[in-house]
Design a protein around this motif. Structure first.
Motif, PDB file in Angstrom:
ATOM      1  N   THR A   1     -12.352  -1.967  -0.205  1.00  0.00           N
ATOM      2  CA  THR A   1     -12.840  -2.185   1.157  1.00  0.00           C
ATOM      3  C   THR A   1     -12.333  -3.539   1.632  1.00  0.00           C
ATOM      4  N   PHE A   2     -11.830  -3.563   2.856  1.00  0.00           N
ATOM      5  CA  PHE A   2     -11.273  -4.782   3.452  1.00  0.00           C
ATOM      6  C   PHE A   2     -11.998  -5.056   4.762  1.00  0.00           C
ATOM      7  N   ASN A   3     -12.057  -6.349   5.137  1.00  0.00           N
ATOM      8  CA  ASN A   3     -12.687  -6.700   6.405  1.00  0.00           C
ATOM      9  C   ASN A   3     -11.874  -7.760   7.126  1.00  0.00           C
ATOM     10  N   GLY A   4     -12.370  -8.196   8.273  1.00  0.00           N
ATOM     11  CA  GLY A   4     -11.734  -9.262   9.030  1.00  0.00           C
ATOM     12  C   GLY A   4     -10.332  -8.914   9.513  1.00  0.00           C
ATOM     13  N   LEU A   5      -9.480  -9.951   9.573  1.00  0.00           N
ATOM     14  CA  LEU A   5      -8.102  -9.754  10.032  1.00  0.00           C
ATOM     15  C   LEU A   5      -7.319  -8.855   9.088  1.00  0.00           C
ATOM     16  N   THR A   6      -7.632  -8.925   7.798  1.00  0.00           N
ATOM     17  CA  THR A   6      -6.958  -8.059   6.823  1.00  0.00           C
ATOM     18  C   THR A   6      -7.224  -6.599   7.155  1.00  0.00           C
TER      19      THR A   6
ATOM     20  N   PHE B   1       0.856  -1.191   0.000  1.00  0.00           N
ATOM     21  CA  PHE B   1       0.000   0.000   0.000  1.00  0.00           C
ATOM     22  C   PHE B   1       0.890   1.238   0.000  1.00  0.00           C
ATOM     23  N   ILE B   2       0.771   2.039  -1.044  1.00  0.00           N
ATOM     24  CA  ILE B   2       1.543   3.279  -1.153  1.00  0.00           C
ATOM     25  C   ILE B   2       0.573   4.454  -1.126  1.00  0.00           C
ATOM     26  N   ASN B   3       0.922   5.470  -0.369  1.00  0.00           N
ATOM     27  CA  ASN B   3       0.093   6.674  -0.212  1.00  0.00           C
ATOM     28  C   ASN B   3      -1.349   6.355   0.175  1.00  0.00           C
ATOM     29  N   PRO B   4      -1.551   5.412   1.102  1.00  0.00           N
ATOM     30  CA  PRO B   4      -2.921   5.087   1.470  1.00  0.00           C
ATOM     31  C   PRO B   4      -3.572   6.197   2.285  1.00  0.00           C
ATOM     32  N   HIS B   5      -4.867   6.344   2.073  1.00  0.00           N
ATOM     33  CA  HIS B   5      -5.675   7.280   2.855  1.00  0.00           C
ATOM     34  C   HIS B   5      -7.016   6.605   3.124  1.00  0.00           C
ATOM     35  N   VAL B   6      -7.429   6.595   4.390  1.00  0.00           N
ATOM     36  CA  VAL B   6      -8.705   5.970   4.762  1.00  0.00           C
ATOM     37  C   VAL B   6      -9.856   6.805   4.218  1.00  0.00           C
ATOM     38  N   VAL B   7     -10.770   6.143   3.525  1.00  0.00           N
ATOM     39  CA  VAL B   7     -11.984   6.771   3.026  1.00  0.00           C
ATOM     40  C   VAL B   7     -13.086   6.614   4.065  1.00  0.00           C
ATOM     41  N   GLU B   8     -13.154   5.394   4.656  1.00  0.00           N
ATOM     42  CA  GLU B   8     -14.227   5.134   5.614  1.00  0.00           C
ATOM     43  C   GLU B   8     -13.878   3.954   6.514  1.00  0.00           C
ATOM     44  N   LEU B   9     -14.271   4.074   7.771  1.00  0.00           N
ATOM     45  CA  LEU B   9     -14.233   2.973   8.730  1.00  0.00           C
ATOM     46  C   LEU B   9     -15.678   2.644   9.053  1.00  0.00           C
ATOM     47  N   GLU B  10     -16.034   1.355   8.968  1.00  0.00           N
ATOM     48  CA  GLU B  10     -17.431   0.965   9.181  1.00  0.00           C
ATOM     49  C   GLU B  10     -17.522  -0.304  10.010  1.00  0.00           C
ATOM     50  N   GLY B  11     -18.730  -0.579  10.462  1.00  0.00           N
ATOM     51  CA  GLY B  11     -19.018  -1.825  11.156  1.00  0.00           C
ATOM     52  C   GLY B  11     -18.776  -1.716  12.641  1.00  0.00           C
ATOM     53  N   GLU B  12     -19.197  -2.753  13.328  1.00  0.00           N
ATOM     54  CA  GLU B  12     -19.020  -2.794  14.776  1.00  0.00           C
ATOM     55  C   GLU B  12     -17.553  -2.971  15.109  1.00  0.00           C
ATOM     56  N   GLU B  13     -17.157  -2.374  16.219  1.00  0.00           N
ATOM     57  CA  GLU B  13     -15.791  -2.575  16.683  1.00  0.00           C
ATOM     58  C   GLU B  13     -15.699  -3.954  17.323  1.00  0.00           C
ATOM     59  N   TRP B  14     -14.561  -4.620  17.130  1.00  0.00           N
ATOM     60  CA  TRP B  14     -14.330  -5.939  17.716  1.00  0.00           C
ATOM     61  C   TRP B  14     -12.914  -6.002  18.256  1.00  0.00           C
TER      62      TRP B  14
ATOM     63  N   GLU C   1      -1.858  -6.592  23.517  1.00  0.00           N
ATOM     64  CA  GLU C   1      -3.053  -6.088  24.196  1.00  0.00           C
ATOM     65  C   GLU C   1      -4.272  -6.279  23.300  1.00  0.00           C
ATOM     66  N   ASP C   2      -5.438  -6.443  23.920  1.00  0.00           N
ATOM     67  CA  ASP C   2      -6.701  -6.512  23.182  1.00  0.00           C
ATOM     68  C   ASP C   2      -7.077  -5.099  22.755  1.00  0.00           C
ATOM     69  N   ILE C   3      -7.259  -4.923  21.450  1.00  0.00           N
ATOM     70  CA  ILE C   3      -7.543  -3.612  20.865  1.00  0.00           C
ATOM     71  C   ILE C   3      -8.865  -3.691  20.098  1.00  0.00           C
ATOM     72  N   MET C   4      -9.693  -2.668  20.261  1.00  0.00           N
ATOM     73  CA  MET C   4     -10.968  -2.581  19.536  1.00  0.00           C
ATOM     74  C   MET C   4     -10.753  -1.797  18.239  1.00  0.00           C
ATOM     75  N   ARG C   5     -11.231  -2.359  17.127  1.00  0.00           N
ATOM     76  CA  ARG C   5     -11.167  -1.676  15.829  1.00  0.00           C
ATOM     77  C   ARG C   5     -12.442  -1.991  15.041  1.00  0.00           C
ATOM     78  N   PRO C   6     -12.841  -1.092  14.124  1.00  0.00           N
ATOM     79  CA  PRO C   6     -14.007  -1.352  13.276  1.00  0.00           C
ATOM     80  C   PRO C   6     -13.800  -2.569  12.367  1.00  0.00           C
ATOM     81  N   GLU C   7     -14.915  -3.173  11.958  1.00  0.00           N
ATOM     82  CA  GLU C   7     -14.885  -4.385  11.125  1.00  0.00           C
ATOM     83  C   GLU C   7     -14.291  -4.160   9.739  1.00  0.00           C
TER      84      GLU C   7
END
Length: 192
Positions: A137-142, A87-100, A114-120
């Motif tokens: 758009t990516f989900n899960g562990l990725t 990933f070069i010059n990445p910029h987040v467009v959107e974070l969605e989903g429940e945090e897990w 440590e256990d960290i909460m992040r969006p799906e």
């Protein structure tokens, strides 16, 4: 070439990284070195600030997590079998989903998990190693690994998500890491 990983306490880990252009010097070699360094360190992701470069690039390979899973763990995550990507010059467009919650670690902060909460899910705009543009758009562990590595190019660390009391409890270990009082089985450079 295996590069040293920058340890917690180094100023580069707190800088917001800069976009690069296609003529960035020795980019192909840098990417190859990042892959080699990540795998030699048993990591699943590596961002440029972790090798002392304040540029917006990271590599990640979630596929190796799925390859090493036990049979009873298979099918738990929607992104199986994972991806390997630059990933070069990445910029987040959107974070969605429940945090897990997921137990995270970091090559720059060894021996702390440590256990960290992040969006799906995370949607990113980025260019690949050929400077071809993508919006995906990516989900899960990725998605989790991408968010962790993305934080590095934004000057954030996974410990920033901890509650103040928990972070205070870890402060001694963090101080030891920044002073080089930690043993790891990969090359590491410490703040002076």
């Amino acid at each position: 070439m295996i590069l040293p990983i920058v340890a917690y306490g180094a100023p580069v880990l707190r800088k917001v990284a800069k976009d690069i252009t296609p003529d960035y010097k020795d980019l192909a070699k840098l990417i190859a070195d990042m892959w080699e360094t990540m795998y030699a360190s048993n990591g699943v992701g590596l961002a440029a600030p972790q090798i002392n470069r304040d540029i917006r690039i990271f590599v990640m390979d979630s596929a190796q997590i799925f390859e090493n899973q036990e049979n009873d763990e298979k099918g738990q995550y929607p992104d199986e079998p994972g991806i390997k990507r630059v990933f070069i010059n990445p910029h987040v467009v959107e974070l969605e989903g429940e945090e897990w919650s997921y137990n995270e670690g970091c090559l720059s902060i060894p021996k702390i998990r440590e256990d960290i909460m992040r969006p799906e899910t995370v949607t990113l705009e980025y260019v690949d190693e050929n400077f071809e543009p993508h919006t995906e758009t990516f989900n899960g562990l990725t998605a989790r690994i991408i968010q962790h590595e993305y934080d590095h190019i934004e000057g954030k660390l996974f410990i920033d998500y901890l509650k103040p009391l928990r972070k205070k409890m870890l402060q001694g270990k963090l101080n030891d890491i920044s002073k080089g009082k930690v043993r790891v089985d990969y090359k590491m450079t410490f703040a002076k």
